[in-house]
Design an enzyme around this catalytic site. Structure first.
Site, PDB file in Angstrom:
ATOM      1  N   ARG A 284      77.783  89.157  -8.375  1.00 53.79           N
ATOM      2  CA  ARG A 284      78.823  90.107  -7.949  1.00 53.79           C
ATOM      3  C   ARG A 284      79.458  89.720  -6.613  1.00 53.79           C
ATOM      4  O   ARG A 284      80.539  90.146  -6.299  1.00 53.79           O
ATOM      5  CB  ARG A 284      78.274  91.530  -7.885  1.00 53.79           C
ATOM      6  CG  ARG A 284      77.307  91.768  -6.774  1.00 53.79           C
ATOM      7  CD  ARG A 284      76.899  93.217  -6.697  1.00 53.79           C
ATOM      8  NE  ARG A 284      76.090  93.635  -7.820  1.00 53.79           N
ATOM      9  CZ  ARG A 284      75.245  94.668  -7.764  1.00 53.79           C
ATOM     10  NH1 ARG A 284      75.137  95.370  -6.662  1.00 53.79           N
ATOM     11  NH2 ARG A 284      74.510  94.994  -8.794  1.00 53.79           N
TER      12      ARG A 284
ATOM     13  N   THR B 255      69.922  96.044  -2.472  1.00 50.94           N
ATOM     14  CA  THR B 255      68.500  95.926  -2.780  1.00 50.94           C
ATOM     15  C   THR B 255      67.781  97.208  -2.382  1.00 50.94           C
ATOM     16  O   THR B 255      67.583  97.485  -1.204  1.00 50.94           O
ATOM     17  CB  THR B 255      67.912  94.712  -2.024  1.00 50.94           C
ATOM     18  OG1 THR B 255      68.810  93.612  -2.167  1.00 50.94           O
ATOM     19  CG2 THR B 255      66.558  94.343  -2.580  1.00 50.94           C
TER      20      THR B 255
ATOM     21  N   GLU C 272      59.508  89.728   4.798  1.00 50.18           N
ATOM     22  CA  GLU C 272      60.597  90.462   5.448  1.00 50.18           C
ATOM     23  C   GLU C 272      60.402  91.930   5.114  1.00 50.18           C
ATOM     24  O   GLU C 272      60.346  92.305   3.937  1.00 50.18           O
ATOM     25  CB  GLU C 272      61.956  89.961   4.941  1.00 50.18           C
ATOM     26  CG  GLU C 272      63.114  90.709   5.596  1.00 50.18           C
ATOM     27  CD  GLU C 272      64.461  90.046   5.360  1.00 50.18           C
ATOM     28  OE1 GLU C 272      64.528  88.808   5.202  1.00 50.18           O
ATOM     29  OE2 GLU C 272      65.456  90.782   5.341  1.00 50.18           O
TER      30      GLU C 272
ATOM     31  N   HIS D 186      79.022  89.964   1.847  1.00 51.74           N
ATOM     32  CA  HIS D 186      80.142  90.894   1.647  1.00 51.74           C
ATOM     33  C   HIS D 186      81.500  90.314   2.014  1.00 51.74           C
ATOM     34  O   HIS D 186      82.527  90.920   1.728  1.00 51.74           O
ATOM     35  CB  HIS D 186      79.835  92.237   2.309  1.00 51.74           C
ATOM     36  CG  HIS D 186      78.636  92.852   1.634  1.00 51.74           C
ATOM     37  ND1 HIS D 186      78.633  93.144   0.293  1.00 51.74           N
ATOM     38  CD2 HIS D 186      77.393  93.127   2.093  1.00 51.74           C
ATOM     39  CE1 HIS D 186      77.438  93.606  -0.051  1.00 51.74           C
ATOM     40  NE2 HIS D 186      76.673  93.603   1.025  1.00 51.74           N
TER      41      HIS D 186
ATOM     42  N   ARG E 294      73.062  86.863  -6.583  1.00 53.15           N
ATOM     43  CA  ARG E 294      72.553  87.870  -7.525  1.00 53.15           C
ATOM     44  C   ARG E 294      72.712  87.373  -8.958  1.00 53.15           C
ATOM     45  O   ARG E 294      73.598  86.573  -9.259  1.00 53.15           O
ATOM     46  CB  ARG E 294      73.306  89.188  -7.357  1.00 53.15           C
ATOM     47  CG  ARG E 294      73.017  89.879  -6.022  1.00 53.15           C
ATOM     48  CD  ARG E 294      73.619  91.273  -6.008  1.00 53.15           C
ATOM     49  NE  ARG E 294      72.908  92.161  -6.888  1.00 53.15           N
ATOM     50  CZ  ARG E 294      72.040  93.089  -6.493  1.00 53.15           C
ATOM     51  NH1 ARG E 294      71.799  93.283  -5.210  1.00 53.15           N
ATOM     52  NH2 ARG E 294      71.424  93.848  -7.380  1.00 53.15           N
TER      53      ARG E 294
ATOM     54  N   ASN F 247      73.999  87.597   7.169  1.00 52.43           N
ATOM     55  CA  ASN F 247      74.193  87.642   5.710  1.00 52.43           C
ATOM     56  C   ASN F 247      75.687  87.772   5.404  1.00 52.43           C
ATOM     57  O   ASN F 247      76.342  88.725   5.840  1.00 52.43           O
ATOM     58  CB  ASN F 247      73.399  88.840   5.162  1.00 52.43           C
ATOM     59  CG  ASN F 247      73.501  88.949   3.662  1.00 52.43           C
ATOM     60  OD1 ASN F 247      74.585  88.804   3.100  1.00 52.43           O
ATOM     61  ND2 ASN F 247      72.392  89.221   3.003  1.00 52.43           N
TER      62      ASN F 247
ATOM     63  N   GLU G  66      68.529  84.350  -0.711  1.00 52.46           N
ATOM     64  CA  GLU G  66      67.850  85.517  -1.296  1.00 52.46           C
ATOM     65  C   GLU G  66      68.013  85.442  -2.811  1.00 52.46           C
ATOM     66  O   GLU G  66      69.123  85.201  -3.307  1.00 52.46           O
ATOM     67  CB  GLU G  66      68.476  86.810  -0.793  1.00 52.46           C
ATOM     68  CG  GLU G  66      68.244  87.052   0.674  1.00 52.46           C
ATOM     69  CD  GLU G  66      68.923  88.319   1.161  1.00 52.46           C
ATOM     70  OE1 GLU G  66      68.784  88.628   2.353  1.00 52.46           O
ATOM     71  OE2 GLU G  66      69.601  88.991   0.349  1.00 52.46           O
TER      72      GLU G  66
ATOM     73  N   HIS H 288      72.732  86.030  -0.766  1.00 51.09           N
ATOM     74  CA  HIS H 288      72.004  86.522  -1.937  1.00 51.09           C
ATOM     75  C   HIS H 288      72.789  86.159  -3.191  1.00 51.09           C
ATOM     76  O   HIS H 288      73.870  86.695  -3.424  1.00 51.09           O
ATOM     77  CB  HIS H 288      71.855  88.047  -1.812  1.00 51.09           C
ATOM     78  CG  HIS H 288      71.021  88.669  -2.893  1.00 51.09           C
ATOM     79  ND1 HIS H 288      70.730  90.010  -2.895  1.00 51.09           N
ATOM     80  CD2 HIS H 288      70.428  88.151  -3.993  1.00 51.09           C
ATOM     81  CE1 HIS H 288      69.979  90.290  -3.959  1.00 51.09           C
ATOM     82  NE2 HIS H 288      69.795  89.191  -4.646  1.00 51.09           N
TER      83      HIS H 288
ATOM     84  N   HIS I 165      67.810  94.848   6.497  1.00 50.94           N
ATOM     85  CA  HIS I 165      68.497  95.756   5.568  1.00 50.94           C
ATOM     86  C   HIS I 165      68.975  97.012   6.298  1.00 50.94           C
ATOM     87  O   HIS I 165      68.193  97.734   6.899  1.00 50.94           O
ATOM     88  CB  HIS I 165      67.634  96.177   4.370  1.00 50.94           C
ATOM     89  CG  HIS I 165      68.499  96.482   3.169  1.00 50.94           C
ATOM     90  ND1 HIS I 165      69.185  97.658   3.032  1.00 50.94           N
ATOM     91  CD2 HIS I 165      68.832  95.733   2.088  1.00 50.94           C
ATOM     92  CE1 HIS I 165      69.884  97.624   1.907  1.00 50.94           C
ATOM     93  NE2 HIS I 165      69.690  96.471   1.316  1.00 50.94           N
TER      94      HIS I 165
HETATM   95  N1  PXP Z   1      67.445  91.230   3.935  1.00 53.09           N
HETATM   96  C1  PXP Z   1      67.385  91.290   2.581  1.00 53.09           C
HETATM   97  C2  PXP Z   1      66.160  90.779   1.911  1.00 53.09           C
HETATM   98  C3  PXP Z   1      68.468  91.788   1.823  1.00 53.09           C
HETATM   99  O1  PXP Z   1      68.375  91.836   0.476  1.00 53.09           O
HETATM  100  C4  PXP Z   1      69.633  92.182   2.504  1.00 53.09           C
HETATM  101  C5  PXP Z   1      70.819  92.640   1.718  1.00 53.09           C
HETATM  102  O2  PXP Z   1      71.269  91.620   0.894  1.00 53.09           O
HETATM  103  C6  PXP Z   1      69.659  92.080   3.904  1.00 53.09           C
HETATM  104  C7  PXP Z   1      68.543  91.624   4.591  1.00 53.09           C
HETATM  105  C8  PXP Z   1      70.852  92.470   4.701  1.00 53.09           C
HETATM  106  O3  PXP Z   1      71.071  93.839   4.535  1.00 53.09           O
HETATM  107  P1  PXP Z   1      72.432  94.466   5.103  1.00 53.09           P
HETATM  108  O4  PXP Z   1      73.541  93.816   4.372  1.00 53.09           O
HETATM  109  O5  PXP Z   1      72.278  95.926   4.782  1.00 53.09           O
HETATM  110  O6  PXP Z   1      72.470  94.197   6.578  1.00 53.09           O
END
Ligand code: PXP
Length: 248
Positions: free
Chosen positions: A57, A109, A159, A18, A53, A15, A78, A51, A198
């Site tokens: 952001r 989330t 998930e 960030h 959003r 992901n 996402e 994601h 997550h």
């Molecule tokens: N899976 C989902 C559905 C999420 O919403 C997120 C965060 O955007 C992640 C995985 C990844 O989480 P993290 O950034 O905490 O590793």
């Protein structure tokens, strides 16, 4: 993501949200999440997760367009269950869409989707995405009624939210791990493809990766943070190593 070449491999979706968070802090083009996606793939990511959003952001519409154009691996978009996001998904046709709950004020989330309580509202979005041949995943807490609801909605994938597990320690963490294991096994039994994600880090990924029915983990924040110290590719390679070690 495709399972054709390694049906039993636990896939890693990286992901990149960030990277965009850091870029947006300055309002300029650097660092580019699309460039990060390329590096992630080189380091062994099986897919890229982003994601979009509602408040934009981090990931932008332009990022999704560029990722859709250039990625050589599956894109997992996402998104919240809204008409705007559905329209964007249908325009870009990513490999997968993971429907997540979204609250404007949250930092990330928080908690899974209430697939059971929002069954009627979600049905339209799941149906439209499935009809477009997009692999739909619902991000839910590890609970039987949520898995049953996901199944009855016709989503092929769920998930499981590992955020609570990652924040706990000691006996409560062990209990949460059992809840995730039980839910994963139940979900697989009713025919769902099981993913998790997550909050996962080097410390927490092993016990989750060892759950045999899991097919994919999605990991972001920790990898981008660790990249500051060791570089993105090295961080992903280490995460991949820990996942493989746990599976072995
Ligand atoms: N899976 C989902 C559905 C999420 O919403 C997120 C965060 O955007 C992640 C995985 C990844 O989480 P993290 O950034 O905490 O590793």
């Amino acid at each position: 993501m495709t399972t054709a070449s390694h049906p039993d491999k636990l896939r890693l979706g990286v992901n990149i949200d960030h990277v965009a968070t850091i870029r947006n802090a300055r309002g300029i083009r650097h660092p580019d999440p699309v460039r990060a996606a390329g590096l992630a793939v080189r380091a062994g990511a099986d897919g890229i997760t982003a994601h979009l959003r509602e408040d934009r952001r981090h990931i932008s519409d332009e990022d999704i367009a560029s990722l859709s154009d250039v990625l050589s691996v599956p894109l997992n978009l996402e998104m919240a269950a809204t008409d705007e996001m559905l329209e964007i998904a249908l325009r870009h046709k990513p490999h997968a869409c993971c429907i997540v709950p979204e609250k404007r004020q949250e930092l990330t989330t928080e908690g899974g989707l209430d697939a059971a309580g929002q069954h009627n509202r979600l049905k339209h979005y799941v149906d439209e995405l499935v009809r477009a041949d997009i692999r739909v995943s619902l991000f839910i807490d590890p609970e039987k009624d949520q898995l049953d609801a996901a199944k009855s909605l016709g989503a092929p994938v769920t998930e499981l939210h590992t955020g609570t597990y990652c924040e706990l320690s000691g006996a409560p963490q062990a209990e949460e791990l059992e809840r995730i294991k039980t839910a994963t096994s139940y979900g697989a039994t009713i025919g769902l493809e099981m993913h998790a994600g997550h909050g996962l880090s080097y410390d927490t990924v092993g016990d989750i990766a060892a759950i045999p029915e899991l097919k994919e983990l999605n990991i972001g924040h920790f990898l981008i943070g660790e990249a500051i110290f060791h570089g993105l590719e090295a961080s992903i390679i280490e995460m991949r190593r820990l996942m493989d070690e746990a599976r072995a």
